[in-house]
Design a protein around this motif. Structure first.
Motif, PDB file in Angstrom:
ATOM      1  N   GLY A  54       4.760  31.707 -28.171  1.00  0.00           N
ATOM      2  CA  GLY A  54       4.981  33.255 -28.459  1.00  0.00           C
ATOM      3  C   GLY A  54       4.587  33.945 -27.472  1.00  0.00           C
ATOM      4  O   GLY A  54       3.958  35.306 -27.837  1.00  0.00           O
ATOM      5  N   GLY A  55       4.368  33.630 -26.168  1.00  0.00           N
ATOM      6  CA  GLY A  55       3.665  34.269 -24.995  1.00  0.00           C
ATOM      7  C   GLY A  55       2.198  34.154 -24.955  1.00  0.00           C
ATOM      8  O   GLY A  55       1.577  34.851 -24.199  1.00  0.00           O
ATOM      9  N   LEU A  56       1.497  33.664 -25.923  1.00  0.00           N
ATOM     10  CA  LEU A  56      -0.006  33.009 -25.720  1.00  0.00           C
ATOM     11  C   LEU A  56      -0.182  32.137 -24.576  1.00  0.00           C
ATOM     12  O   LEU A  56       0.610  31.425 -24.200  1.00  0.00           O
ATOM     13  N   PRO A  57      -1.474  32.484 -24.065  1.00  0.00           N
ATOM     14  CA  PRO A  57      -1.529  31.427 -22.718  1.00  0.00           C
ATOM     15  C   PRO A  57      -2.274  30.239 -23.015  1.00  0.00           C
ATOM     16  O   PRO A  57      -3.415  29.907 -22.254  1.00  0.00           O
ATOM     17  N   TYR A  58      -1.825  29.510 -23.980  1.00  0.00           N
ATOM     18  CA  TYR A  58      -2.246  28.070 -24.300  1.00  0.00           C
ATOM     19  C   TYR A  58      -1.158  27.416 -25.203  1.00  0.00           C
ATOM     20  O   TYR A  58      -0.403  28.173 -25.867  1.00  0.00           O
ATOM     21  N   CYS A  59      -1.268  25.879 -25.166  1.00  0.00           N
ATOM     22  CA  CYS A  59      -0.418  25.294 -26.039  1.00  0.00           C
ATOM     23  C   CYS A  59      -0.734  25.506 -27.609  1.00  0.00           C
ATOM     24  O   CYS A  59      -2.111  25.524 -27.806  1.00  0.00           O
ATOM     25  N   LYS A  60       0.230  25.327 -28.407  1.00  0.00           N
ATOM     26  CA  LYS A  60      -0.027  25.677 -29.958  1.00  0.00           C
ATOM     27  C   LYS A  60      -1.226  24.925 -30.554  1.00  0.00           C
ATOM     28  O   LYS A  60      -2.008  25.361 -31.414  1.00  0.00           O
ATOM     29  N   PHE A  61      -1.488  23.624 -30.078  1.00  0.00           N
ATOM     30  CA  PHE A  61      -2.371  22.928 -30.667  1.00  0.00           C
ATOM     31  C   PHE A  61      -3.849  22.563 -29.705  1.00  0.00           C
ATOM     32  O   PHE A  61      -4.325  21.752 -30.080  1.00  0.00           O
ATOM     33  N   ASP A  62      -3.880  23.635 -28.865  1.00  0.00           N
ATOM     34  CA  ASP A  62      -4.846  23.428 -28.010  1.00  0.00           C
ATOM     35  C   ASP A  62      -6.286  24.397 -28.776  1.00  0.00           C
ATOM     36  O   ASP A  62      -6.207  25.726 -28.261  1.00  0.00           O
ATOM     37  N   LEU A  63      -6.971  23.902 -29.600  1.00  0.00           N
ATOM     38  CA  LEU A  63      -7.727  24.683 -30.437  1.00  0.00           C
ATOM     39  C   LEU A  63      -8.800  24.987 -29.399  1.00  0.00           C
ATOM     40  O   LEU A  63      -9.297  26.373 -29.753  1.00  0.00           O
ATOM     41  N   TYR A  64      -9.232  24.389 -28.600  1.00  0.00           N
ATOM     42  CA  TYR A  64     -10.475  24.830 -27.697  1.00  0.00           C
ATOM     43  C   TYR A  64      -9.916  25.924 -26.762  1.00  0.00           C
ATOM     44  O   TYR A  64     -10.772  27.157 -26.973  1.00  0.00           O
ATOM     45  N   SER A  65      -8.773  26.113 -26.154  1.00  0.00           N
ATOM     46  CA  SER A  65      -8.411  27.242 -25.513  1.00  0.00           C
ATOM     47  C   SER A  65      -8.049  28.315 -26.220  1.00  0.00           C
ATOM     48  O   SER A  65      -8.401  29.435 -26.023  1.00  0.00           O
ATOM     49  N   GLU A  66      -7.562  28.138 -27.479  1.00  0.00           N
ATOM     50  CA  GLU A  66      -7.486  29.352 -28.430  1.00  0.00           C
ATOM     51  C   GLU A  66      -8.658  29.842 -28.842  1.00  0.00           C
ATOM     52  O   GLU A  66      -8.788  31.313 -28.650  1.00  0.00           O
ATOM     53  N   GLU A  67      -9.580  29.216 -29.121  1.00  0.00           N
ATOM     54  CA  GLU A  67     -10.900  29.723 -29.345  1.00  0.00           C
ATOM     55  C   GLU A  67     -11.698  30.660 -28.152  1.00  0.00           C
ATOM     56  O   GLU A  67     -12.054  31.626 -28.376  1.00  0.00           O
ATOM     57  N   LYS A  68     -11.417  29.948 -27.143  1.00  0.00           N
ATOM     58  CA  LYS A  68     -12.093  30.467 -25.869  1.00  0.00           C
ATOM     59  C   LYS A  68     -11.224  31.783 -25.719  1.00  0.00           C
ATOM     60  O   LYS A  68     -11.774  32.675 -25.254  1.00  0.00           O
ATOM     61  N   TRP A  69      -9.996  31.734 -25.579  1.00  0.00           N
ATOM     62  CA  TRP A  69      -9.126  33.006 -25.520  1.00  0.00           C
ATOM     63  C   TRP A  69      -9.431  34.253 -26.522  1.00  0.00           C
ATOM     64  O   TRP A  69      -9.616  35.267 -26.160  1.00  0.00           O
ATOM     65  N   THR A  70      -9.479  33.799 -27.707  1.00  0.00           N
ATOM     66  CA  THR A  70      -9.860  34.662 -28.920  1.00  0.00           C
ATOM     67  C   THR A  70     -11.221  35.306 -28.598  1.00  0.00           C
ATOM     68  O   THR A  70     -11.271  36.518 -28.731  1.00  0.00           O
ATOM     69  N   ASP A  71     -12.079  34.677 -28.397  1.00  0.00           N
ATOM     70  CA  ASP A  71     -13.588  35.175 -27.769  1.00  0.00           C
ATOM     71  C   ASP A  71     -13.492  36.154 -26.826  1.00  0.00           C
ATOM     72  O   ASP A  71     -14.205  37.134 -26.733  1.00  0.00           O
ATOM     73  N   ILE A  72     -12.763  35.746 -25.791  1.00  0.00           N
ATOM     74  CA  ILE A  72     -12.531  36.831 -24.660  1.00  0.00           C
ATOM     75  C   ILE A  72     -11.887  37.906 -25.117  1.00  0.00           C
ATOM     76  O   ILE A  72     -12.307  39.050 -24.579  1.00  0.00           O
ATOM     77  N   VAL A  73     -10.926  38.081 -25.717  1.00  0.00           N
ATOM     78  CA  VAL A  73     -10.365  39.099 -26.150  1.00  0.00           C
ATOM     79  C   VAL A  73     -11.141  40.015 -27.140  1.00  0.00           C
ATOM     80  O   VAL A  73     -11.244  41.169 -26.885  1.00  0.00           O
ATOM     81  N   THR A  74     -11.784  39.175 -27.907  1.00  0.00           N
ATOM     82  CA  THR A  74     -12.724  39.867 -28.817  1.00  0.00           C
ATOM     83  C   THR A  74     -13.844  40.593 -28.135  1.00  0.00           C
ATOM     84  O   THR A  74     -14.226  41.970 -28.375  1.00  0.00           O
ATOM     85  N   ASP A  75     -14.441  39.984 -27.323  1.00  0.00           N
ATOM     86  CA  ASP A  75     -15.470  40.731 -26.386  1.00  0.00           C
ATOM     87  C   ASP A  75     -15.006  41.666 -25.621  1.00  0.00           C
ATOM     88  O   ASP A  75     -15.629  42.935 -25.565  1.00  0.00           O
ATOM     89  N   LEU A  76     -13.905  41.914 -25.072  1.00  0.00           N
ATOM     90  CA  LEU A  76     -13.314  42.877 -24.309  1.00  0.00           C
ATOM     91  C   LEU A  76     -13.000  43.858 -25.369  1.00  0.00           C
ATOM     92  O   LEU A  76     -13.463  45.278 -24.992  1.00  0.00           O
ATOM     93  N   LYS A  77     -12.703  44.008 -26.462  1.00  0.00           N
ATOM     94  CA  LYS A  77     -12.369  45.035 -27.547  1.00  0.00           C
ATOM     95  C   LYS A  77     -13.830  45.587 -27.980  1.00  0.00           C
ATOM     96  O   LYS A  77     -13.912  46.757 -27.944  1.00  0.00           O
TER      97      LYS A  77
END
Length: 185
Positions: free
Chosen positions: A100-123
């Motif tokens: 869905g346009g996210l910059p990681y594969c659906k089951f890559d939980l490590y990248s998902e968590e890292k990306w979520t942290d980056i976006v949250t910190d920016l906000k």
């Protein structure tokens, strides 16, 4: 890559297209996106966006049609280049990761968590953000859209500031985690 632009009836002149393509191919990270676009099934169309979407934006990627629409009323090579870098990144993220346009594969939980942290910190640091990054939080609602829109900001910023070495260095300094994540996807 140039032929993808020429097929559109509202495309800029060949001279402008060549300048845009060479300009994009000289920007760190953007050249990889553009090379992938050249070998993909994604089409690039210049026209009135209202024909395709209810939008006044500069561009739009339609994953169902595998088409990038660029508003033909967009003025200035840098604006066209930044919009193309932005929308082409959406396209490549969509076809590469099928998430869905996210910059990681659906089951890559490590990248998902890292990306979520980056976006949250920016906000959390909203006040200090560049306008192009702030727009993620002011123009889009919801965490999912924030995550989808944030990844395209690095190529957008690099293109927007491609003629300003100081600002280019500042992107990496101001947004090291965001820059590193983009450089490694």
């Amino acid at each position: 890559l140039i032929s993808k632009f020429l097929e559109s009836p509202h495309a800029p002149s060949l001279e402008i297209i060549i300048g845009i393509v060479y300009g994009l191919m000289s920007i760190d990270g953007v050249e990889e996106i553009m090379t992938k676009i050249a070998y993909s099934d994604i089409e690039i169309v210049f026209g009135e966006l209202a024909e395709e979407v209810n939008s006044t934006s500069n561009g739009f990627f339609n994953p169902e049609k595998m088409t990038i629409f660029i508003n033909s009323s967009l003025k200035g090579d840098i604006n066209i280049m930044a919009t193309l870098a932005h929308e082409c990144t959406h396209g490549i993220m969509t076809i590469t990761y099928c998430n869905g346009g996210l910059p990681y594969c659906k089951f890559d939980l490590y990248s998902e968590e890292k990306w979520t942290d980056i976006v949250t910190d920016l906000k959390k640091n909203f006040v200090e953000l560049d306008k192009i990054i702030k727009n993620v939080f002011t123009q889009y609602e919801g965490e999912h859209l924030h995550k989808v829109e944030m990844i395209v900001r690095i190529p957008h910023l690099r293109t927007h500031f491609c003629k300003n070495e100081v600002e280019l260095r500042n992107i990496k300094t101001k947004y090291p985690d965001l820059s590193d994540f983009f450089d490694n996807v």
